[in-house]
Design a protein around this motif. Structure first.
Motif, PDB file in Angstrom:
ATOM      1  N   ALA A  33       0.390   0.841  -8.074  1.00 24.30           N
ATOM      2  CA  ALA A  33       0.841   1.996  -7.285  1.00 24.30           C
ATOM      3  C   ALA A  33       1.932   1.578  -6.307  1.00 24.30           C
ATOM      4  CB  ALA A  33      -0.333   2.618  -6.533  1.00 24.30           C
ATOM      5  N   ARG A  70      -9.781  -1.991  -8.861  1.00 23.14           N
ATOM      6  CA  ARG A  70      -9.165  -1.119  -7.847  1.00 23.14           C
ATOM      7  C   ARG A  70      -7.942  -1.797  -7.220  1.00 23.14           C
ATOM      8  NH1 ARG A  70     -13.195   1.250  -3.525  1.00 23.14           N
ATOM      9  NH2 ARG A  70     -14.025   2.231  -5.399  1.00 23.14           N
ATOM     10  N   TYR A 124       2.689  10.149  -3.087  1.00 17.50           N
ATOM     11  CA  TYR A 124       1.335  10.474  -2.626  1.00 17.50           C
ATOM     12  C   TYR A 124       0.386  10.655  -3.804  1.00 17.50           C
ATOM     13  CZ  TYR A 124       2.344  10.631   2.330  1.00 17.50           C
ATOM     14  OH  TYR A 124       2.656  10.264   3.614  1.00 17.50           O
ATOM     15  N   ALA A 125       0.891  11.184  -4.930  1.00 16.40           N
ATOM     16  CA  ALA A 125       0.064  11.353  -6.129  1.00 16.40           C
ATOM     17  C   ALA A 125      -0.393   9.997  -6.676  1.00 16.40           C
ATOM     18  CB  ALA A 125       0.836  12.123  -7.193  1.00 16.40           C
ATOM     19  N   PHE A 172      -1.283   7.528  -5.026  1.00 20.57           N
ATOM     20  CA  PHE A 172      -2.429   7.080  -4.236  1.00 20.57           C
ATOM     21  C   PHE A 172      -3.537   8.148  -4.193  1.00 20.57           C
ATOM     22  CE2 PHE A 172       1.230   4.630  -2.823  1.00 20.57           C
ATOM     23  CZ  PHE A 172       0.726   3.333  -2.876  1.00 20.57           C
ATOM     24  N   GLY A 173      -3.465   9.092  -5.151  1.00 19.98           N
ATOM     25  CA  GLY A 173      -4.522  10.081  -5.304  1.00 19.98           C
ATOM     26  C   GLY A 173      -4.536  11.192  -4.267  1.00 19.98           C
ATOM     27  N   GLN A 174      -3.391  11.448  -3.628  1.00 20.39           N
ATOM     28  CA  GLN A 174      -3.332  12.512  -2.615  1.00 20.39           C
ATOM     29  C   GLN A 174      -2.427  13.644  -3.077  1.00 20.39           C
ATOM     30  OE1 GLN A 174      -2.486   9.798   0.937  1.00 20.39           O
ATOM     31  NE2 GLN A 174      -3.535  11.526   1.876  1.00 20.39           N
ATOM     32  N   ARG A 175      -2.908  14.879  -2.890  1.00 18.89           N
ATOM     33  CA  ARG A 175      -2.060  16.046  -3.173  1.00 18.89           C
ATOM     34  C   ARG A 175      -1.623  16.645  -1.858  1.00 18.89           C
ATOM     35  NH1 ARG A 175      -4.608  20.284  -6.688  1.00 18.89           N
ATOM     36  NH2 ARG A 175      -2.477  21.067  -6.699  1.00 18.89           N
TER      37      ARG A 175
END
Length: 196
Positions: A9, A2, A89-90, A92-95
């Motif tokens: 990232a 991780r 943001y994508a 870091f896994g955010q939409r």
């Protein structure tokens, strides 16, 4: 594992910020120089026109300018800000929701312009202290961009000991605008984007 993903990232974020930053910088600088009616034949202007014309000339047929402002270039810079934010943001896994993203991109672009103007005002202050060759193509452009901001203030401010306080007042006003306008817009945009 991780942690490694986090490092990648962050590295990708730096690259995205840099690449999109260069494109947005060229567009915003072109808008500022056109608004200031900078000399078209200045080598810096020529470089800007050559690099941005392939994209902006077709766009101008669809989106006409307003007075001296290239609306197409501003909309493209805003779109690039939105794409940059969505990609970051994508990573870091955010939409992000579209409305929030649009507002965040507007705030991000506004902040970019304000910081750029502070930088140009700072360069102008430096130029007043050091002797730079007047033939240098950057010098007249710095004065053309900053003069519309500084001239109205200069006439109202007392010149104490011949010192011009207008750059200081403009810088302070921009710093306040970043705190009182840009930061709340970003917060509202973030709230909308994550609520969607």
């Amino acid at each position: 594992h991780r942690h490694a993903m986090g490092y990648f990232a962050q590295a990708a974020q730096i690259l995205l910020d840099c690449l999109f930053g260069i494109a947005i910088f060229l567009l915003v600088l072109r808008v500022l120089l056109q608004a200031a009616r900078a000399n078209f034949y200045n080598p810096v202007c020529q470089f800007l026109y050559k690099t941005t014309n392939p994209v902006l000339m077709p766009l101008r047929k669809l989106i006409p300018g307003w007075r001296n402002i290239d609306i197409g270039a501003l909309l493209l810079a805003w779109l690039l800000s939105a794409i940059k934010l969505a990609l970051i943001y994508a990573l870091f896994g955010q939409r992000l929701g579209l409305l929030g993203l649009a507002l965040m991109a507007f705030a991000d672009l506004l902040d970019f312009v304000l910081v750029l103007v502070i930088g140009i005002v700072f360069v102008r202050v430096l130029l007043s202290f050091i002797s730079v060759e007047r033939a240098n193509p950057v010098v007249p452009l710095v004065y053309q961009i900053t003069e519309p901001l500084l001239r109205p203030l200069r006439s109202k401010l007392p010149a104490l000991g011949g010192f011009d306080f207008s750059p200081l007042v403009v810088t302070l006003a921009i710093l306040l605008a970043r705190v009182l306008i840009v930061a709340p817009l970003l917060d509202v945009g973030m709230h909308l984007a994550q609520a969607a």
